[in-house]
Design an enzyme around this catalytic site. Structure first.
Site, PDB file in Angstrom:
ATOM      1  N   LYS A   1     -17.265  32.068 -61.729  1.00 16.99           N
ATOM      2  CA  LYS A   1     -16.321  32.329 -60.636  1.00 16.99           C
ATOM      3  C   LYS A   1     -16.954  32.022 -59.282  1.00 16.99           C
ATOM      4  CE  LYS A   1     -12.700  33.774 -58.409  1.00 16.99           C
ATOM      5  NZ  LYS A   1     -12.253  35.168 -58.400  1.00 16.99           N
TER       6      LYS A   1
ATOM      7  N   LYS B   1     -17.016  37.538 -48.457  1.00 15.39           N
ATOM      8  CA  LYS B   1     -17.761  38.349 -49.423  1.00 15.39           C
ATOM      9  C   LYS B   1     -18.275  37.497 -50.572  1.00 15.39           C
ATOM     10  CE  LYS B   1     -15.708  40.096 -52.712  1.00 15.39           C
ATOM     11  NZ  LYS B   1     -15.436  39.755 -54.160  1.00 15.39           N
TER      12      LYS B   1
ATOM     13  N   THR C   1     -14.623  40.161 -58.679  1.00 15.18           N
ATOM     14  CA  THR C   1     -15.611  39.117 -58.382  1.00 15.18           C
ATOM     15  C   THR C   1     -16.800  39.789 -57.714  1.00 15.18           C
ATOM     16  OG1 THR C   1     -13.878  37.449 -58.110  1.00 15.18           O
ATOM     17  CG2 THR C   1     -16.039  36.945 -57.167  1.00 15.18           C
TER      18      THR C   1
ATOM     19  N   LEU D   1     -11.307  45.169 -58.587  1.00 10.81           N
ATOM     20  CA  LEU D   1     -11.747  45.779 -57.339  1.00 10.81           C
ATOM     21  C   LEU D   1     -12.395  44.728 -56.449  1.00 10.81           C
ATOM     22  CD1 LEU D   1     -13.233  48.947 -59.058  1.00 10.81           C
ATOM     23  CD2 LEU D   1     -11.061  48.819 -57.821  1.00 10.81           C
TER      24      LEU D   1
END
Length: 293
Positions: free
Chosen positions: A179, A247, A102, A70
């Site tokens: 990440k 984001k 993430t 998502l």
């Protein structure tokens, strides 16, 4: 036909990355249920044998593993914890949640704690790579979680990830942290190339010379997809949207605060999004910053 010796799996989130990842699960013989907020993205998998569910709760019912792919922490929270339609409404005790979204380490740890209250297990396992390696099953996977949970997750992670690049990097949250480190370097390198291109224009250098200088620089490996956008004169189909890069840079700043280069790259993303480029490939940012698009 599904293999009854394999765990039953639900896959939630079938965007550019999620759909090919879920297809690997189906091709490997797992009994697969899928859900996506926009149902038509689930239908191709349904035609090939997956069960298409109307809600995350229905997808998770009777499943031993639930995989999430998502876009945001809020989306993950809603899909998991909505009291009527979320995963926790139907998931059986002991179900393993693999979160390949993430969302950052703070959100991952909070979600793991909440799931633990429902006797559910959690591994954060975001992936590094774009649509092509997702389709080929060669993504890199950074996993955080209990070693026993990771071993349960590993067979699935090795379907969309290169088995030699599926790594348990530490406890819950460390996969998400790794990440963010990678995506910080992506965002700042794109912005740095954009500024180098702009400087070359301001200094009246021939574009071919500027290109060759960047190719020979420490950022040379990141330049070919940006060069492709320059050569075409228009944004390319998005493997990783600019809005998602913004984001991720937001998450980096929320976790660490004083990251001046990250903040500058984030502001460049925001300006490009305000100009209508949020759905473009993230690498278009460099070309926009240089005034070449």
């Amino acid at each position: 036909m599904s293999d009854t010796n394999l765990p039953r799996v639900a896959f939630l989130g079938l965007g550019r990355m999620g759909a090919p990842m879920a297809r690997h699960v189906l091709a490997a013989g797992y009994d697969l249920a899928v859900w996506n907020r926009t149902r038509d993205k689930a239908e191709p998998l349904g035609r090939d044998g997956a069960q298409v569910a109307d809600t995350p709760a229905r997808a998770a019912a009777g499943r031993q593993v639930v995989v999430l792919m998502l876009a945001t922490p809020d989306a993950v929270g809603e899909v998991l914890f909505d009291p009527d339609h979320g995963v926790v409404a139907t998931a059986e005790p002991g179900t393993l949640v693999i979160d390949s979204s993430t969302i950052g380490p703070t959100a991952s740890r909070e979600i793991a704690a909440q799931l633990g209250g429902h006797d559910l297990h959690y591994v954060d396992a975001p992936v590094y790579g774009s649509v092509a390696p997702a389709t080929e099953g060669t993504l890199r996977v950074f996993a955080g979680g209990d070693p026993a949970d990771f071993e349960r997750a590993r067979p699935l992670l090795g379907l969309w990830g290169d088995p030699d690049k599926v790594d348990l990097v530490g406890p819950v949250g460390t996969g998400s942290a790794a990440k963010l480190v990678v995506n910080l370097t992506l965002g700042t390198s794109i912005a740095a190339i954009g500024e180098a291109l702009r400087l070359g224009r301001v200094l009246d250098l021939e574009q071919s010379l500027v290109d060759s200088l960047i190719e020979a620089s420490p950022l040379g490996a990141a330049f070919p997809p940006i060069r492709a956008i320059m050569d075409s004169g228009k944004p390319q189909p998005a493997n990783f949207e600019l809005g998602l890069l913004r984001k991720d840079l937001d998450l980096c700043l929320a976790e660490a605060g004083d990251l001046a280069l990250t903040a500058a790259a984030r502001e460049a993303c925001q300006r490009a999004m305000a100009a209508g480029h949020g759905s473009d490939d993230a690498r278009a940012l460099a070309v926009l910053m240089a005034g070449l698009l």
